[in-house]
Design an enzyme around this catalytic site. Structure first.
Site, PDB file in Angstrom:
ATOM      1  N   GLN A   1      -0.460 -14.861   1.923  1.00 18.20           N
ATOM      2  CA  GLN A   1      -1.518 -14.122   1.741  1.00 18.20           C
ATOM      3  C   GLN A   1      -2.770 -14.910   1.415  1.00 18.20           C
ATOM      4  OE1 GLN A   1      -0.829 -10.799  -0.890  1.00 18.20           O
ATOM      5  NE2 GLN A   1       0.795  -9.750   0.542  1.00 18.20           N
TER       6      GLN A   1
ATOM      7  N   HIS B   1       0.259 -12.290 -18.266  1.00 15.59           N
ATOM      8  CA  HIS B   1       0.471 -10.971 -18.472  1.00 15.59           C
ATOM      9  C   HIS B   1       2.211 -10.968 -18.648  1.00 15.59           C
ATOM     10  CE1 HIS B   1       0.956  -6.758 -17.689  1.00 15.59           C
ATOM     11  NE2 HIS B   1       1.513  -6.882 -16.727  1.00 15.59           N
TER      12      HIS B   1
ATOM     13  N   ARG C   1      -4.020  -0.859 -23.318  1.00 20.19           N
ATOM     14  CA  ARG C   1      -3.001  -0.721 -24.236  1.00 20.19           C
ATOM     15  C   ARG C   1      -3.490  -0.888 -25.342  1.00 20.19           C
ATOM     16  NH1 ARG C   1       1.576  -3.262 -20.122  1.00 20.19           N
ATOM     17  NH2 ARG C   1       2.068  -1.122 -19.067  1.00 20.19           N
TER      18      ARG C   1
ATOM     19  N   ASP D   1      -3.218  -4.811 -20.059  1.00 23.00           N
ATOM     20  CA  ASP D   1      -3.014  -5.027 -21.623  1.00 23.00           C
ATOM     21  C   ASP D   1      -4.075  -4.705 -22.498  1.00 23.00           C
ATOM     22  OD1 ASP D   1      -0.417  -6.071 -20.666  1.00 23.00           O
ATOM     23  OD2 ASP D   1      -1.634  -7.565 -19.766  1.00 23.00           O
TER      24      ASP D   1
ATOM     25  N   GLY E   1       0.245  -7.589  -8.633  1.00 25.79           N
ATOM     26  CA  GLY E   1       1.661  -7.846  -8.508  1.00 25.79           C
ATOM     27  C   GLY E   1       2.088  -9.015  -9.224  1.00 25.79           C
ATOM     28  N   ASN E   2       3.142  -8.705 -10.084  1.00 25.75           N
ATOM     29  CA  ASN E   2       3.719  -9.662 -11.153  1.00 25.75           C
ATOM     30  C   ASN E   2       4.686 -10.614 -10.569  1.00 25.75           C
ATOM     31  OD1 ASN E   2       2.374  -8.806 -13.313  1.00 25.75           O
ATOM     32  ND2 ASN E   2       3.708  -6.987 -13.487  1.00 25.75           N
TER      33      ASN E   2
ATOM     34  N   ALA F   1       0.963  -0.965  -0.025  1.00 26.49           N
ATOM     35  CA  ALA F   1      -0.097  -0.099   0.035  1.00 26.49           C
ATOM     36  C   ALA F   1       0.919   1.172   0.040  1.00 26.49           C
ATOM     37  CB  ALA F   1      -0.886   0.032   1.120  1.00 26.49           C
ATOM     38  N   ALA F   2       2.045   1.077   0.329  1.00 23.18           N
ATOM     39  CA  ALA F   2       3.080   2.523   0.233  1.00 23.18           C
ATOM     40  C   ALA F   2       3.698   2.398  -1.064  1.00 23.18           C
ATOM     41  CB  ALA F   2       4.135   2.522   1.323  1.00 23.18           C
TER      42      ALA F   2
END
Length: 330
Positions: A112, A187, A162, A159, A130-131, A12-13
């Site tokens: 998580q 992705h 894009r 994507d 997140g990748n 979150a930061a």
């Protein structure tokens, strides 16, 4: 005023979250009459930076923002949540192999997933950004066996957006004039942005652009757009466009595509049911439709040519290879 909904955001930061949180708090995602509680998760060393983000959220005096909770404990962040944006992931460092990146993130997303399984609402919607997003979604889902696999999706809307822009630019039209683009697969650089069923102001896109442009400009530009942005911005990722895509995908998932006047479907990475020859259980980007109640269904019986089939097959293989690399952590 409605009952507040709880929304978790991890990492979150970070940059993406910084572009995301203020839009959620303003009501852009869930509407102007829906109060929200933000439950923000960060690693312990970043909590001081997250406190600064909280200060800014408070200083905006958003009328819909009921509370902001900061924590480094996923059990606190995911307690009774309705929605989650899993943004935080370890980026690839210098010399790091993809396998190392996969293993590093597997530990984050397995933890998580377990926490979501323990404390989240049973109908929670979890969007993994997140990748490597598709495989991180698989890890999260596998570690939350008490939640339906339909509770999870990986982001492919970035994507998709894009691809829409590149076709609109080529045809000299606005983005709203483009319909029914599809992004298939992972992705990654094996994704396949597909114009076979796309239209521009009601006309088939394939009648407006030539094959050479599709193969040598359109597809490579969409596939490598993230790297291009990082290069132009001096090592800074495409945070704002990623946050925008997260908003777009979650909005489609929450409110549905049935009443959309700009497209018959959107691209979302969801767990495969075997459609189009994609192995069951992989998180793969398909064209999907979403009901007004949030039920996602893969669009069926679209004609797929041999070139498209070969691209889909390549992305399936990459995802299988990624799964194999972290199979001991599933």
């Amino acid at each position: 005023m409605k009952t507040p909904i709880d929304i978790a955001v991890t990492g979150a930061a970070g940059q993406i979250s910084y572009s995301l949180l203020f839009r959620i708090a303003s009501g852009e995602l869930f509407g102007p009459d829906q109060p929200v509680v933000l439950r923000l998760l960060e690693i312990t060393p970043a909590l001081h930076r997250l406190h600064g983000v909280q200060m800014e959220l408070n200083d905006c005096a958003y009328p819909l923002l009921q509370k902001v909770i900061l924590t480094d404990d996923p059990l606190v962040a995911f307690k009774d949540i309705d929605y989650a944006f899993l943004v935080g992931a370890r980026p690839r460092g210098p010399g790091m192999k993809r396998k190392d990146l996969l293993e590093s993130n597997a530990g984050i997303f397995s933890e998580q997933g377990k926490a979501l399984n323990e404390v989240a609402h049973r109908n929670v919607k979890v969007l993994i950004t997140g990748n490597p997003a598709n495989t991180n979604a698989l890890i999260t889902q596998r570690n939350a066996p008490d939640l339906s696999p339909k509770c999870f999706s990986a982001m492919s809307m970035l994507d998709h957006n894009r691809a829409i822009f590149q076709l609109a630019k080529k045809c000299g039209v606005r983005s709203k004039d483009v319909k029914n683009i599809i992004v298939w697969g992972n992705h990654s650089e094996t994704q396949f942005p597909d114009l076979t069923h796309a239209t521009v102001k009601g006309l088939s896109a394939l009648t407006l652009v030539d094959e050479n442009w599709i193969e040598n400009e359109f597809v490579p530009i969409v596939r490598h757009r993230g790297a291009s942005v990082i290069e132009e911005r001096g090592g800074v990722s495409s945070a704002a466009s990623a946050a925008n895509a997260a908003i777009c995908q979650m909005r489609s998932w929450v409110f549905g595509t049935e009443t959309s006047d700009w497209s018959d479907w959107v691209s979302m990475a969801v767990i495969s049911d075997g459609s189009y020859g994609v192995e069951k259980g992989l998180f793969f980007s398909f064209p999907v439709q979403v009901s007004s109640s949030g039920e996602v269904s893969i669009v069926q019986e679209l004609e797929i040519d041999d070139f498209s089939k070969s691209c889909i097959k390549a992305s399936v293989q990459e995802l299988k290879d990624e799964r194999k690399a972290i199979k001991h952590l599933l």
